[in-house]
Design a protein around this motif. Structure first.
Motif, PDB file in Angstrom:
ATOM      1  N   ALA A 231       1.237  -0.963   0.041  1.00  0.00           N
ATOM      2  CA  ALA A 231      -0.185   0.007  -0.375  1.00  0.00           C
ATOM      3  C   ALA A 231       0.459   1.454  -0.484  1.00  0.00           C
ATOM      4  N   ALA A 232       1.412   1.177   0.789  1.00  0.00           N
ATOM      5  CA  ALA A 232       2.554   2.507   0.921  1.00  0.00           C
ATOM      6  C   ALA A 232       3.469   2.487  -0.389  1.00  0.00           C
ATOM      7  N   GLY A 233       3.810   1.571  -1.319  1.00  0.00           N
ATOM      8  CA  GLY A 233       4.055   1.695  -2.716  1.00  0.00           C
ATOM      9  C   GLY A 233       3.685   2.376  -3.554  1.00  0.00           C
ATOM     10  N   LEU A 234       2.367   1.498  -3.378  1.00  0.00           N
ATOM     11  CA  LEU A 234       1.528   2.361  -4.462  1.00  0.00           C
ATOM     12  C   LEU A 234       0.984   3.960  -3.989  1.00  0.00           C
ATOM     13  N   ALA A 235       1.088   3.828  -2.960  1.00  0.00           N
ATOM     14  CA  ALA A 235       0.668   5.076  -2.643  1.00  0.00           C
ATOM     15  C   ALA A 235       2.253   6.783  -2.855  1.00  0.00           C
ATOM     16  N   ALA A 236       2.984   6.280  -3.501  1.00  0.00           N
ATOM     17  CA  ALA A 236       4.274   6.756  -3.631  1.00  0.00           C
ATOM     18  C   ALA A 236       4.477   6.793  -4.918  1.00  0.00           C
ATOM     19  N   LEU A 237       3.635   5.762  -6.007  1.00  0.00           N
ATOM     20  CA  LEU A 237       3.636   5.648  -7.017  1.00  0.00           C
ATOM     21  C   LEU A 237       2.164   6.471  -7.784  1.00  0.00           C
ATOM     22  N   GLY A 238       1.600   7.141  -6.648  1.00  0.00           N
ATOM     23  CA  GLY A 238       0.866   8.135  -6.985  1.00  0.00           C
ATOM     24  C   GLY A 238      -0.605   7.388  -7.118  1.00  0.00           C
ATOM     25  N   ALA A 239      -0.488   6.096  -6.894  1.00  0.00           N
ATOM     26  CA  ALA A 239      -1.935   5.628  -6.784  1.00  0.00           C
ATOM     27  C   ALA A 239      -2.572   5.885  -5.301  1.00  0.00           C
ATOM     28  N   LYS A 240      -4.495   5.558  -5.501  1.00  0.00           N
ATOM     29  CA  LYS A 240      -5.078   6.013  -4.665  1.00  0.00           C
ATOM     30  C   LYS A 240      -5.146   4.676  -3.980  1.00  0.00           C
ATOM     31  N   ALA A 241      -4.864   4.233  -2.440  1.00  0.00           N
ATOM     32  CA  ALA A 241      -4.132   3.192  -2.248  1.00  0.00           C
ATOM     33  C   ALA A 241      -4.784   3.327  -0.437  1.00  0.00           C
ATOM     34  N   ALA A 242      -5.753   2.810   0.317  1.00  0.00           N
ATOM     35  CA  ALA A 242      -5.878   1.883   1.542  1.00  0.00           C
ATOM     36  C   ALA A 242      -5.551   0.826   2.430  1.00  0.00           C
ATOM     37  N   PHE A 243      -5.854   1.182   3.711  1.00  0.00           N
ATOM     38  CA  PHE A 243      -5.294  -0.700   3.942  1.00  0.00           C
ATOM     39  C   PHE A 243      -6.358  -0.937   5.082  1.00  0.00           C
ATOM     40  N   VAL A 244      -5.935  -1.984   5.187  1.00  0.00           N
ATOM     41  CA  VAL A 244      -7.353  -2.632   6.503  1.00  0.00           C
ATOM     42  C   VAL A 244      -6.204  -3.500   7.355  1.00  0.00           C
ATOM     43  N   GLY A 245      -6.009  -3.434   8.144  1.00  0.00           N
ATOM     44  CA  GLY A 245      -5.448  -4.363   9.378  1.00  0.00           C
ATOM     45  C   GLY A 245      -5.189  -4.056  10.669  1.00  0.00           C
ATOM     46  N   GLN A 246      -4.479  -4.556  11.758  1.00  0.00           N
ATOM     47  CA  GLN A 246      -5.226  -4.428  13.008  1.00  0.00           C
ATOM     48  C   GLN A 246      -3.952  -3.883  13.371  1.00  0.00           C
ATOM     49  N   VAL A 247      -3.836  -3.051  15.026  1.00  0.00           N
ATOM     50  CA  VAL A 247      -3.018  -2.715  15.304  1.00  0.00           C
ATOM     51  C   VAL A 247      -3.668  -2.631  16.738  1.00  0.00           C
ATOM     52  N   ALA A 248      -2.643  -2.324  18.373  1.00  0.00           N
ATOM     53  CA  ALA A 248      -2.936  -2.568  19.466  1.00  0.00           C
ATOM     54  C   ALA A 248      -3.001  -0.942  19.858  1.00  0.00           C
ATOM     55  N   ASP A 249      -4.334  -0.584  20.600  1.00  0.00           N
ATOM     56  CA  ASP A 249      -3.725   1.220  21.579  1.00  0.00           C
ATOM     57  C   ASP A 249      -3.087   0.844  22.075  1.00  0.00           C
ATOM     58  N   ASP A 250      -1.078   0.972  21.487  1.00  0.00           N
ATOM     59  CA  ASP A 250      -0.319   0.828  22.268  1.00  0.00           C
ATOM     60  C   ASP A 250       0.886   1.564  21.214  1.00  0.00           C
ATOM     61  N   GLU A 251       2.115   1.518  22.033  1.00  0.00           N
ATOM     62  CA  GLU A 251       3.497   2.685  20.857  1.00  0.00           C
ATOM     63  C   GLU A 251       3.640   2.379  20.158  1.00  0.00           C
ATOM     64  N   LEU A 252       3.954   0.970  19.940  1.00  0.00           N
ATOM     65  CA  LEU A 252       3.952   0.583  18.337  1.00  0.00           C
ATOM     66  C   LEU A 252       2.596   0.587  17.285  1.00  0.00           C
ATOM     67  N   GLY A 253       2.017   0.526  18.043  1.00  0.00           N
ATOM     68  CA  GLY A 253       0.709   0.711  16.960  1.00  0.00           C
ATOM     69  C   GLY A 253       0.256   2.151  17.406  1.00  0.00           C
ATOM     70  N   ALA A 254       0.843   3.314  17.159  1.00  0.00           N
ATOM     71  CA  ALA A 254       0.792   4.719  16.473  1.00  0.00           C
ATOM     72  C   ALA A 254       2.170   4.899  16.470  1.00  0.00           C
ATOM     73  N   ILE A 255       2.877   4.099  16.562  1.00  0.00           N
ATOM     74  CA  ILE A 255       4.235   4.339  14.872  1.00  0.00           C
ATOM     75  C   ILE A 255       3.416   3.328  14.015  1.00  0.00           C
ATOM     76  N   TYR A 256       3.391   2.509  13.907  1.00  0.00           N
ATOM     77  CA  TYR A 256       2.427   1.751  13.087  1.00  0.00           C
ATOM     78  C   TYR A 256       0.946   2.719  11.913  1.00  0.00           C
ATOM     79  N   ARG A 257       0.520   3.258  12.475  1.00  0.00           N
ATOM     80  CA  ARG A 257       0.207   4.385  11.547  1.00  0.00           C
ATOM     81  C   ARG A 257       0.678   5.462  11.576  1.00  0.00           C
ATOM     82  N   HIS A 258       0.692   6.126  12.357  1.00  0.00           N
ATOM     83  CA  HIS A 258       0.834   7.576  11.834  1.00  0.00           C
ATOM     84  C   HIS A 258       2.101   7.287  10.285  1.00  0.00           C
ATOM     85  N   ASP A 259       3.109   5.817  10.516  1.00  0.00           N
ATOM     86  CA  ASP A 259       3.947   5.970   9.837  1.00  0.00           C
ATOM     87  C   ASP A 259       3.216   5.426   7.482  1.00  0.00           C
ATOM     88  N   ILE A 260       1.906   4.888   7.600  1.00  0.00           N
ATOM     89  CA  ILE A 260       1.679   4.178   6.728  1.00  0.00           C
ATOM     90  C   ILE A 260       0.256   5.391   6.713  1.00  0.00           C
TER      91      ILE A 260
END
Length: 331
Positions: free
Chosen positions: A67-96
């Motif tokens: 999904a990140a690669g698609l966005a970098a290529l100018g495509a309209k991308a969405a992602f569905v995946g589960q993270v926890a309400d924790d530090e790594l989850g916040a990192i993941y959500r921010h990055d994507i």
């Protein structure tokens, strides 16, 4: 059919990669097979993290990388995946989100810890992955919004997420929604261990006509077809799916759609650093090409360009401007 909001909606494991340099001796000491991927529990994740060298935290996960690669290529991308309400989850959500991808699932506090993959990279750039799935395997069918699926031209699914029962049900619901809306479904086999565990289930998806685009590397294709002849494997798989894409590492990639076939070489690189994400970014390039209506060869070329970029640095998300690297292909 209405114009979709997204070019591609990807569903997969939301994982933060912890990448560290390693040696063959360390892998042997830990009883690890170089180049493999294994699932581990939280206790083993804590133990191995304590034994490995300093790590770099980089958001990953196969479909998330695509999904990140698609966005970098100018495509309209969405992602569905589960993270926890924790530090790594916040990192993941921010990055994507910062990568330009619409993240469609809220974090939860009842799913354990956010998934992480401890990736050991040897001097030959081979990566050995040790993955604790944690919250990622708790993606529930209730988190699948059929309207969002119908609003994407292509639904892209990773084989890794087929392993646990709960997210498998979510993926089946997503496939049903995509087919009901007349959208295309793309599926990546992800790893030979996925094929070995779910070969019958994967073949049922193909035989029932529920997959439009299948991604595999040569080892996965051989495992699916039950042969040691790669051309025979391609022929069998191509007969079961409208579009087959097979990657061949440094030897490029092939795509087969009925009687049409295209082959491209790998893109030249200056230095091989880390192969993590090569297949994910190849899929991003190919899908970006398909979303733009490009032919097989041009789509394969985009995939090769994206894969070449990501293997020249640590981490599975692009660092250089992929649209600039693609040049006239995206003009």
């Amino acid at each position: 059919m209405t114009q979709p909001r997204f070019d591609v909606l990807a569903i997969g494991n939301a994982i933060v990669d912890v990448i560290a340099d390693s040696t063959d001796a360390f892998l042997a000491e830990q009883g690890l097979d170089k180049g493999s991927m294994r699932l581990i529990d939280q206790a083993e994740a804590v133990r191995l993290y304590g034994a490995m060298g300093p790590g770099r935290e980089v958001s990953g996960g196969s479909a998330g990388n695509t999904a990140a690669g698609l966005a970098a290529l100018g495509a309209k991308a969405a992602f569905v995946g589960q993270v926890a309400d924790d530090e790594l989850g916040a990192i993941y959500r921010h990055d994507i989100t910062a990568a330009g991808v619409d993240f469609l699932v809220d974090p939860r506090s009842d799913v354990g810890a956010t998934a992480r993959s401890l990736i050991l990279v040897t001097p030959d750039a081979q990566r050995t992955m040790n993955t604790f799935l944690g919250a990622a395997q708790m993606l529930d069918a209730r988190d699948i919004d059929p309207a969002a699926i119908a609003d994407a031209a292509i639904l892209y699914l990773e084989g890794y997420l087929w392993d646990p029962d709960v997210p498998r049900a979510a993926m089946v619901k997503a496939i049903d929604a995509a087919r009901a809306a007349g959208r295309k479904v793309a599926f990546t086999l992800s790893d030979t261990f996925c094929v070995d565990r779910h070969r019958d289930g994967f073949w049922k998806l193909l035989d029932d006509g529920r997959i439009d685009i299948l991604f595999a590397n040569e080892a996965e294709a051989l495992a699916m077809a039950g042969t040691d002849d790669i051309e025979a494997a391609k022929a069998r798989l191509a007969a079961a799916v409208p579009l087959l894409v097979v990657t061949k590492s440094e030897r490029g990639a092939s795509a087969i759609a009925g009687s049409e076939r295209a082959d491209v070489p790998a893109e030249p690189i200056e230095r091989l650093v880390d192969t993590t994400g090569a297949g994910d970014l190849f899929a991003a390039g190919f899908l970006a090409g398909q979303a733009r209506g490009l032919g097989l060869e041009a789509s394969l070329k985009l995939g090769a360009i994206a894969a070449a970029e990501v293997i020249q640095h640590y981490g599975a998300r692009p660092e250089k401007d992929l649209k600039a690297l693609a040049g006239d292909l995206l003009a």
